[in-house]
Design an enzyme around this catalytic site. Structure first.
Site, mmCIF file in Angstrom:
data_model
loop_
_atom_site.group_PDB
_atom_site.id
_atom_site.type_symbol
_atom_site.label_atom_id
_atom_site.label_comp_id
_atom_site.label_asym_id
_atom_site.label_seq_id
_atom_site.Cartn_x
_atom_site.Cartn_y
_atom_site.Cartn_z
ATOM 1 N NE ARG A 173 0.974 25.518 22.269
ATOM 2 C CZ ARG A 173 -0.174 25.163 22.781
ATOM 3 N NH1 ARG A 173 -1.218 25.970 22.660
ATOM 4 N NH2 ARG A 173 -0.296 24.030 23.438
ATOM 5 C CB ILE A 193 0.408 19.466 22.369
ATOM 6 C CG1 ILE A 193 -1.020 18.942 22.142
ATOM 7 C CG2 ILE A 193 1.440 18.534 21.758
ATOM 8 C CD1 ILE A 193 -1.284 17.603 22.767
ATOM 9 C CG LEU A 194 4.259 20.242 27.323
ATOM 10 C CD1 LEU A 194 4.598 19.323 28.475
ATOM 11 C CD2 LEU A 194 4.651 21.680 27.618
ATOM 12 C CG ASN A 236 0.248 12.517 29.942
ATOM 13 O OD1 ASN A 236 -0.201 13.348 30.715
ATOM 14 N ND2 ASN A 236 -0.442 12.033 28.917
ATOM 15 C CB THR A 237 -1.754 10.188 34.324
ATOM 16 O OG1 THR A 237 -2.898 9.360 34.496
ATOM 17 C CG2 THR A 237 -2.097 11.607 34.733
ATOM 18 C CG HIS A 238 -4.665 9.294 27.909
ATOM 19 N ND1 HIS A 238 -5.042 10.532 27.429
ATOM 20 C CD2 HIS A 238 -5.425 8.385 27.254
ATOM 21 C CE1 HIS A 238 -5.994 10.373 26.519
ATOM 22 N NE2 HIS A 238 -6.249 9.084 26.397
ATOM 23 C CG ASP A 293 6.301 9.577 21.996
ATOM 24 O OD1 ASP A 293 6.309 8.457 21.455
ATOM 25 O OD2 ASP A 293 5.293 10.323 22.012
ATOM 26 N N GLY A 318 4.854 12.514 20.203
ATOM 27 C CA GLY A 318 3.477 12.377 19.713
ATOM 28 C C GLY A 318 2.482 12.782 20.791
ATOM 29 C CG ASP A 323 -2.379 11.191 24.976
ATOM 30 O OD1 ASP A 323 -3.496 11.633 24.630
ATOM 31 O OD2 ASP A 323 -1.710 11.689 25.900
HETATM 32 C C1 GRF Z 1 -7.269 13.371 34.465
HETATM 33 O O1 GRF Z 1 -8.128 12.267 34.244
HETATM 34 C C2 GRF Z 1 -6.217 13.410 33.393
HETATM 35 O O2 GRF Z 1 -5.774 12.142 32.974
HETATM 36 C C3 GRF Z 1 -6.985 14.059 32.271
HETATM 37 O O3 GRF Z 1 -7.779 15.058 32.878
HETATM 38 C C4 GRF Z 1 -7.997 14.690 34.239
HETATM 39 C C5 GRF Z 1 -7.443 15.782 35.096
HETATM 40 O O4 GRF Z 1 -7.862 15.558 36.372
HETATM 41 N N1 GRF Z 1 -6.067 14.635 31.305
HETATM 42 P P1 GRF Z 1 -7.212 16.399 37.614
HETATM 43 O O5 GRF Z 1 -6.985 17.820 37.133
HETATM 44 O O6 GRF Z 1 -5.923 15.716 37.975
HETATM 45 O O7 GRF Z 1 -8.258 16.286 38.681
#
Ligand code: GRF
Length: 199
Positions: free
Chosen positions: A64, A91-92, A106-108, A140, A142, A144
């Site tokens: 890893r 996870i990075l 990141n987007t969650h 960071d 953690g 999310d």
């Molecule tokens: C997104 O909703 C992201 O937040 C989540 O998985 C989805 C990935 O969608 N981790 P895509 O690959 O950008 O279409």
């Protein structure tokens, strides 16, 4: 600003960034895409857009830590100002973040701190919330847990299943990510403890 996008899946968030980056006023260009999955749709999107892409698959590394180093090296080659995790499902390690301190976003698909982790949509649905949404945050050490930059609320409908809810979230998520990354790239980001301010 130079953006490197890490993606594992279909890449709808990447697609939105690629559509935005053609506008010189956006102030940011995707200069590289890194994926952990050889067949990821995100790689096809990068190719179609003429953006360099590279696969860094865990199976190609002894362990890893070596994989993390490989991902960091691949991203660093593109000299990113910002590294955007857009549907990156791994996870990075802190060593990766150390290469790009305060520069990984990141987007969650949930309203953090609610429902972190790999099943945020499923968990929100199961909990019975009436509003969920998406969060763009600084990464960071953690999972999310980093300082939040922007959020958007999305209603949960009575007949939603995980897929219908996630699709509705992704509509909001794509536009929130494009808007937020653009503003951060153009105006900069200040982080004070858990609070963030663009500009
Ligand atoms: C997104 O909703 C992201 O937040 C989540 O998985 C989805 C990935 O969608 N981790 P895509 O690959 O950008 O279409």
């Amino acid at each position: 600003a130079r953006l490197v996008v890490l993606a594992s899946g279909g890449g709808s968030n990447l697609a939105a960034l690629l559509a935005a980056h053609d506008d010189p006023a956006y102030g940011a260009r995707v200069v590289g895409v890194v994926s952990d999955k050889p067949g990821a749709g995100a790689l096809d999107l990068a190719r179609e857009a003429g953006v360099a892409s590279v696969v860094v698959a865990p199976a190609d590394f002894a362990d890893r830590a070596a994989w993390n180093e490989g991902v960091a090296e691949a991203a660093a080659v593109f000299r990113p100002d910002w590294v955007v995790l857009a549907g990156f499902m791994r996870i990075l390690a802190p060593s990766f973040l150390g290469r790009f301190p305060g520069r990984v976003i990141n987007t969650h698909p949930a309203l953090l701190p609610s429902f972190p982790g790999a099943h945020g949509v499923r968990d929100a649905l199961a909990y019975g919330v009436r509003q969920t949404g998406c969060t763009v945050h600084v990464v960071d050490n953690g999972v999310d847990t980093g300082p939040i930059i922007a959020q958007a609320a999305v209603p949960v409908l009575d007949d939603d299943d995980e897929s219908s809810l996630h699709e509705r979230i992704k509509v909001a998520e794509r536009s929130l990510l494009v808007e937020t990354v653009g503003r951060v790239a153009r105006e900069g980001l200040t982080v004070e403890g858990r609070r963030t301010r663009i500009g």
